[in-house]
Each structure stands twice: as C-alpha cells, then as structure tokens.
Enzyme design. Structure first.
Site, short mmCIF file in Angstrom:
data_model
loop_
_atom_site.label_atom_id
_atom_site.label_comp_id
_atom_site.label_asym_id
_atom_site.label_seq_id
_atom_site.Cartn_x
_atom_site.Cartn_y
_atom_site.Cartn_z
N SER A 67 74.28 74.14 108.52
CA SER A 67 74.55 75.42 107.88
C SER A 67 75.64 76.23 108.58
CB SER A 67 73.27 76.26 107.82
OG SER A 67 72.88 76.71 109.10
N LYS B 104 72.86 82.07 112.67
CA LYS B 104 73.79 82.47 111.60
C LYS B 104 74.84 83.40 112.20
CE LYS B 104 71.15 80.42 108.52
NZ LYS B 104 71.54 79.10 107.95
#
EC number: 3.4.21.89
Length: 299
Positions: free
Chosen positions: A78, A157
């Site tokens: 990701s 993230k």
C-alpha cells in the site's frame, strides 16, 4: 490473535522485576544465611537467577522500543513505491511525544505530525453509527456489527490532511484548502512480474508520479484501471478534518485501504514517524536482499 510485542515486553519486565525485587526484600537474607551456616557457596534459585539476569536487558529493550526507535516490517504494497513489501524500517517513537508502552497514552508532548510525514499507527477501526446513533469504531467494514473488535494492528500511511484542513479527493487528485496538490508523471512502473505486489501494478499499467506535499516531495503509484476509490468527502470522512485527527493515505493510491475507507486517524493512535529503511528483503528468487534500499531515508 494479534501479536503485541510491546505488551509482552512490559509484562515480562514487570514479572522479572517483581520476582527479583520480592526475593531481595523477603527471602534473600535468610537464604544466604543458610548457605553460610552450611559453609556452602551461595547461589540463587533458578527462577530468581533468570529474573535477575533478564530484567535489566528486557527493561532496556522496552525503553528503547517505547521511547527511542522501534523496527517494523512492511507487510503489504500500500505504500509502494516509497516502501516495498519486505522493507524493514525504523520508527522514531518520540517524534510525536512520549507514550506509555502497550497503553500508548501520551505523557509528554514533543511535536505533531506534519503534512507528508509517513506515520505508523494503531489501526483505529471503521467509523460506524450504532443503534443509538452514536459514532463508534468497529472492526466490521460494513458496520453490520458495530461491536466487532478492532484488530490490534500497526499500519503505515502518509499524512495528507491536518486538523482543520478542507480536503477533497477524487481518485488520485487531492485538493487541500482549495489548492490542488502538485504532481508530475515520471513514467511507467518498472518491476518484477514474479513478485505478486509488482505484478499487480504491471497488470494495471501503473504509472509513477512525483507528488509535492508541503516541503515533502515523494513518489506515488497510480493505476486507474484497477477501479475507483472512495472520494472525499464521504459518509466516513467529512470535508474538514476534525480536531485531533489526521487524514492519511497510502502512496499506492488505488491499492491502499486508508482514511478514505475507514475515516480519519485519531491522534491517540499514533505510534511514531518512519524515518529509515535498515534492511530490505525481496524474497528468494525475486531479488533477495535489495542492498540499494538499505539506509534509505524515508520521505
């Protein structure tokens, strides 16, 4: 079952400290006197000897992991191309304040996340409305079970929106406080088809872009053919980032389950700031050790 190494370290530190401390306070003198009376060389019981030897080691490791730096391994794609599957990273644990080990409560404030920071955090769960209309966090993406436990996992993230920011996201285009984020296409993604994470990007003809978030210039991957992602604002994400919350996204924009899916990241869930790749393993037959990534500073 989720593996919480910090909680295990804390439990072992307390256990060994209590065993060693209670022994020294209550049993040590009498035991030593018995050995001296019998003219024998003194020795601690095995349990006490282990506790005495291991307590300082585990205590130091606990302090370093809790307040200085902690290693993590990247498990998914990701954050590609910035972070690859198999990268081992170091996380600055005091960048956003000192927190109690295992409980993660902030005890000393030292700073706040900045736009563009790559942050590690405890997954907060999906924002849902319970039967009484209250906003809750659930481990069930569909919110069918608002009481579903949230997995105790560490995620990583990039910070896109700060508290008070007005954010709009349409596919990979981000608008912050009315200004589109500047990005420039670099070229097609180049990877190894033998690696599943690379193969997906190649299959969907991913392109690599340079994106400017405040002072941070970094790379992102786009593959619009993979399918649409939730826009912002949406049912879980208002246009204005709430207080003590952050909007975070993965650099692999169409392959990241991030704030667009589960809502903003609460400040209390922050673990630290990722700052360096100290090792990178691509797998047997698909690159092995990637020496070029070792020592890379994370932007």
């Amino acid at each position: 079952m989720d593996f919480d190494f910090s909680a295990i370290l804390l439990a072992l530190t307390v256990l060994f400290g209590v065993v060693w401390g209670l022994d020294r306070l209550m049993l040590y003198r009498k035991r030593k006197a018995r050995f001296e009376a019998a003219a024998e060389e003194y020795r601690d019981p095995a349990a006490v000897d282990w506790a005495r030897s291991l307590f300082p080691v585990i205590f130091v490791v606990l302090l370093l992991r809790s307040f200085v730096a902690e290693p993590f391994r990247i498990p998914s794609g990701s954050m590609m191309p910035t972070l690859d599957v198999g990268d081992f990273i170091l996380v600055n644990k005091f960048a956003y304040g000192l927190r109690l080990p295992a409980f993660n409560n902030k005890v000393v404030g030292l700073g706040e996340p900045k736009r563009g920071d790559v942050v590690v955090f405890r997954f907060p769960g999906y924002i849902c409305q319970d039967d009484n209309g209250r906003t809750v966090r659930s481990g069930d993406m569909t919110c069918a079970d608002t009481h579903a436990p949230v997995p105790g996992q560490n995620w990583i993230k990039r910070v896109i929106g700060l508290p008070g920011d007005t954010i709009e996201v349409h596919d990979s285009q981000i608008v912050i406080n009315g200004k589109p984020v500047v990005d420039t296409q670099i070229g097609s993604f180049k990877g190894n088809p033998a690696r599943p994470e690379d193969n997906e990007l190649l299959y969907y003809n991913a392109t690599v872009w340079s994106e400017q978030l405040g002072p941070v210039n970094h790379l992102i991957a786009r593959m619009p053919a993979r399918g649409p992602t939730p826009p912002v604002p949406n049912a879980r994400v208002p246009s204005v980032v709430p207080p003590n919350c952050y909007l975070v996204m993965g650099d692999d924009r169409e392959n990241s389950e991030d704030s667009r899916w589960w809502g903003c990241l609460p400040e209390q869930n922050l673990v630290g700031k990722a700052f360096m790749i100290w090792f990178s393993w691509k797998g047997w037959g698909t690159g092995s050790v990637d020496f070029h990534r070792i020592g890379t500073v994370i932007h």
